[in-house]
Motif scaffolding. Structure first.
Motif, PDB file in Angstrom:
ATOM      1  N   PRO A 225      39.421 -47.428  58.152  1.00 27.56           N
ATOM      2  CA  PRO A 225      39.233 -45.985  57.926  1.00 27.56           C
ATOM      3  C   PRO A 225      39.315 -45.163  59.211  1.00 27.56           C
ATOM      4  CG  PRO A 225      37.578 -47.231  56.723  1.00 27.56           C
ATOM      5  CD  PRO A 225      38.300 -48.197  57.611  1.00 27.56           C
ATOM      6  N   LEU A 226      38.900 -45.754  60.327  1.00 23.41           N
ATOM      7  CA  LEU A 226      38.974 -45.022  61.593  1.00 23.41           C
ATOM      8  C   LEU A 226      40.419 -44.873  62.064  1.00 23.41           C
ATOM      9  CD1 LEU A 226      35.903 -46.537  63.438  1.00 23.41           C
ATOM     10  CD2 LEU A 226      36.073 -44.328  62.297  1.00 23.41           C
ATOM     11  N   ARG A 227      41.266 -45.849  61.745  1.00 27.16           N
ATOM     12  CA  ARG A 227      42.686 -45.726  62.108  1.00 27.16           C
ATOM     13  C   ARG A 227      43.342 -44.575  61.355  1.00 27.16           C
ATOM     14  NH1 ARG A 227      43.045 -51.794  61.650  1.00 27.16           N
ATOM     15  NH2 ARG A 227      42.685 -52.498  63.773  1.00 27.16           N
ATOM     16  N   VAL A 228      42.954 -44.404  60.112  1.00 27.66           N
ATOM     17  CA  VAL A 228      43.500 -43.297  59.313  1.00 27.66           C
ATOM     18  C   VAL A 228      43.115 -41.963  59.952  1.00 27.66           C
ATOM     19  CG1 VAL A 228      43.407 -42.146  57.073  1.00 27.66           C
ATOM     20  CG2 VAL A 228      43.525 -44.633  57.179  1.00 27.66           C
ATOM     21  N   VAL A 229      41.850 -41.849  60.357  1.00 31.81           N
ATOM     22  CA  VAL A 229      41.372 -40.619  60.999  1.00 31.81           C
ATOM     23  C   VAL A 229      42.088 -40.413  62.331  1.00 31.81           C
ATOM     24  CG1 VAL A 229      39.354 -39.497  62.029  1.00 31.81           C
ATOM     25  CG2 VAL A 229      39.136 -40.678  59.846  1.00 31.81           C
ATOM     26  N   ASP A 230      42.245 -41.492  63.099  1.00 32.66           N
ATOM     27  CA  ASP A 230      42.916 -41.388  64.396  1.00 32.66           C
ATOM     28  C   ASP A 230      44.364 -40.922  64.229  1.00 32.66           C
ATOM     29  OD1 ASP A 230      42.982 -41.789  67.292  1.00 32.66           O
ATOM     30  OD2 ASP A 230      44.343 -43.441  66.820  1.00 32.66           O
ATOM     31  N   THR A 231      45.048 -41.441  63.228  1.00 27.76           N
ATOM     32  CA  THR A 231      46.425 -41.023  62.956  1.00 27.76           C
ATOM     33  C   THR A 231      46.476 -39.545  62.582  1.00 27.76           C
ATOM     34  OG1 THR A 231      46.973 -43.246  62.217  1.00 27.76           O
ATOM     35  CG2 THR A 231      48.449 -41.481  61.525  1.00 27.76           C
ATOM     36  N   TRP A 232      45.535 -39.109  61.760  1.00 26.42           N
ATOM     37  CA  TRP A 232      45.477 -37.710  61.343  1.00 26.42           C
ATOM     38  C   TRP A 232      45.200 -36.804  62.546  1.00 26.42           C
ATOM     39  CZ3 TRP A 232      41.332 -34.141  61.068  1.00 26.42           C
ATOM     40  CH2 TRP A 232      41.610 -32.994  60.324  1.00 26.42           C
ATOM     41  N   LEU A 233      44.341 -37.275  63.463  1.00 25.21           N
ATOM     42  CA  LEU A 233      43.982 -36.470  64.631  1.00 25.21           C
ATOM     43  C   LEU A 233      45.071 -36.436  65.698  1.00 25.21           C
ATOM     44  CD1 LEU A 233      40.242 -37.433  65.152  1.00 25.21           C
ATOM     45  CD2 LEU A 233      41.143 -35.223  64.441  1.00 25.21           C
ATOM     46  N   ASP A 234      46.018 -37.357  65.655  1.00 25.78           N
ATOM     47  CA  ASP A 234      47.065 -37.427  66.684  1.00 25.78           C
ATOM     48  C   ASP A 234      47.791 -36.101  66.884  1.00 25.78           C
ATOM     49  OD1 ASP A 234      47.226 -39.629  68.228  1.00 25.78           O
ATOM     50  OD2 ASP A 234      48.686 -40.680  66.976  1.00 25.78           O
ATOM     51  N   HIS A 235      48.155 -35.446  65.803  1.00 23.51           N
ATOM     52  CA  HIS A 235      48.852 -34.162  65.908  1.00 23.51           C
ATOM     53  C   HIS A 235      47.979 -33.142  66.642  1.00 23.51           C
ATOM     54  CE1 HIS A 235      51.039 -30.555  64.882  1.00 23.51           C
ATOM     55  NE2 HIS A 235      49.949 -30.060  64.342  1.00 23.51           N
ATOM     56  N   TYR A 236      46.731 -33.061  66.256  1.00 24.90           N
ATOM     57  CA  TYR A 236      45.827 -32.081  66.869  1.00 24.90           C
ATOM     58  C   TYR A 236      45.524 -32.445  68.316  1.00 24.90           C
ATOM     59  CZ  TYR A 236      45.376 -30.524  62.098  1.00 24.90           C
ATOM     60  OH  TYR A 236      45.670 -30.061  60.847  1.00 24.90           O
TER      61      TYR A 236
ATOM     62  N   SER B 255      47.500 -33.989  70.512  1.00 25.97           N
ATOM     63  CA  SER B 255      48.617 -33.607  71.387  1.00 25.97           C
ATOM     64  C   SER B 255      48.709 -32.087  71.521  1.00 25.97           C
ATOM     65  CB  SER B 255      49.930 -34.191  70.872  1.00 25.97           C
ATOM     66  OG  SER B 255      50.228 -33.707  69.588  1.00 25.97           O
ATOM     67  N   PHE B 256      48.441 -31.360  70.440  1.00 25.12           N
ATOM     68  CA  PHE B 256      48.444 -29.895  70.509  1.00 25.12           C
ATOM     69  C   PHE B 256      47.405 -29.398  71.501  1.00 25.12           C
ATOM     70  CE2 PHE B 256      46.339 -25.977  69.138  1.00 25.12           C
ATOM     71  CZ  PHE B 256      47.381 -25.087  69.276  1.00 25.12           C
ATOM     72  N   TRP B 257      46.172 -29.905  71.393  1.00 26.52           N
ATOM     73  CA  TRP B 257      45.107 -29.409  72.261  1.00 26.52           C
ATOM     74  C   TRP B 257      45.283 -29.859  73.700  1.00 26.52           C
ATOM     75  CZ3 TRP B 257      42.491 -25.322  71.583  1.00 26.52           C
ATOM     76  CH2 TRP B 257      42.220 -24.880  70.289  1.00 26.52           C
ATOM     77  N   GLN B 258      45.811 -31.048  73.924  1.00 24.12           N
ATOM     78  CA  GLN B 258      46.043 -31.483  75.304  1.00 24.12           C
ATOM     79  C   GLN B 258      47.059 -30.567  75.974  1.00 24.12           C
ATOM     80  OE1 GLN B 258      47.051 -35.615  74.768  1.00 24.12           O
ATOM     81  NE2 GLN B 258      44.944 -36.273  75.093  1.00 24.12           N
ATOM     82  N   GLY B 259      48.130 -30.238  75.274  1.00 19.66           N
ATOM     83  CA  GLY B 259      49.125 -29.324  75.838  1.00 19.66           C
ATOM     84  C   GLY B 259      48.567 -27.928  76.036  1.00 19.66           C
ATOM     85  N   SER B 260      47.824 -27.451  75.059  1.00 14.85           N
ATOM     86  CA  SER B 260      47.266 -26.103  75.149  1.00 14.85           C
ATOM     87  C   SER B 260      46.236 -25.999  76.271  1.00 14.85           C
ATOM     88  CB  SER B 260      46.607 -25.716  73.823  1.00 14.85           C
ATOM     89  OG  SER B 260      47.580 -25.653  72.807  1.00 14.85           O
ATOM     90  N   LEU B 261      45.397 -27.006  76.403  1.00 16.36           N
ATOM     91  CA  LEU B 261      44.386 -26.968  77.460  1.00 16.36           C
ATOM     92  C   LEU B 261      45.018 -27.112  78.840  1.00 16.36           C
ATOM     93  CD1 LEU B 261      41.516 -28.997  75.779  1.00 16.36           C
ATOM     94  CD2 LEU B 261      41.634 -26.526  76.148  1.00 16.36           C
ATOM     95  N   ALA B 262      46.086 -27.886  78.942  1.00 17.79           N
ATOM     96  CA  ALA B 262      46.793 -28.006  80.221  1.00 17.79           C
ATOM     97  C   ALA B 262      47.405 -26.652  80.603  1.00 17.79           C
ATOM     98  CB  ALA B 262      47.866 -29.079  80.138  1.00 17.79           C
ATOM     99  N   ASN B 263      47.987 -25.957  79.625  1.00 21.96           N
ATOM    100  CA  ASN B 263      48.548 -24.621  79.889  1.00 21.96           C
ATOM    101  C   ASN B 263      47.462 -23.631  80.287  1.00 21.96           C
ATOM    102  OD1 ASN B 263      51.111 -25.508  79.279  1.00 21.96           O
ATOM    103  ND2 ASN B 263      51.031 -24.805  77.158  1.00 21.96           N
ATOM    104  N   LEU B 264      46.332 -23.684  79.616  1.00 24.64           N
ATOM    105  CA  LEU B 264      45.218 -22.796  79.956  1.00 24.64           C
ATOM    106  C   LEU B 264      44.727 -23.075  81.367  1.00 24.64           C
ATOM    107  CD1 LEU B 264      43.090 -20.670  79.219  1.00 24.64           C
ATOM    108  CD2 LEU B 264      41.715 -22.526  78.247  1.00 24.64           C
TER     109      LEU B 264
END
Length: 72
Positions: free
Chosen positions: A25-36, A38-47
């Protein structure tokens, strides 16, 4: 609670209960969170870059002369 959520598996050995992590079940959550993630890592790096650039501008810009206080 963890057992009901199927995050752990229980086995009984006599009077003892042994719990093991069920990572499925944690792998399913981790897969779902992958998109978010990568989005937040890029956004926070830009900030971070933006804030550092603004700070550098303020730090290296011309100093404003201090105004003298008027006597009243």
């Amino acid at each position: 609670l963890l057992r009901r959520a199927r995050l752990v598996e229980e086995s009984r050995h006599g009077r003892n209960r042994v719990y093991r992590l069920n990572p499925g079940p944690l792998r399913v959550v981790d897969t779902w969170l992958d998109h978010y993630r990568s989005f937040w890592q890029g956004s926070l790096a830009n900030l971070k870059s933006y804030v550092e650039a603004e700070y550098a501008k303020e730090s290296s810009g011309p100093q404003q002369p201090k105004r003298k206080k008027r006597k009243t």
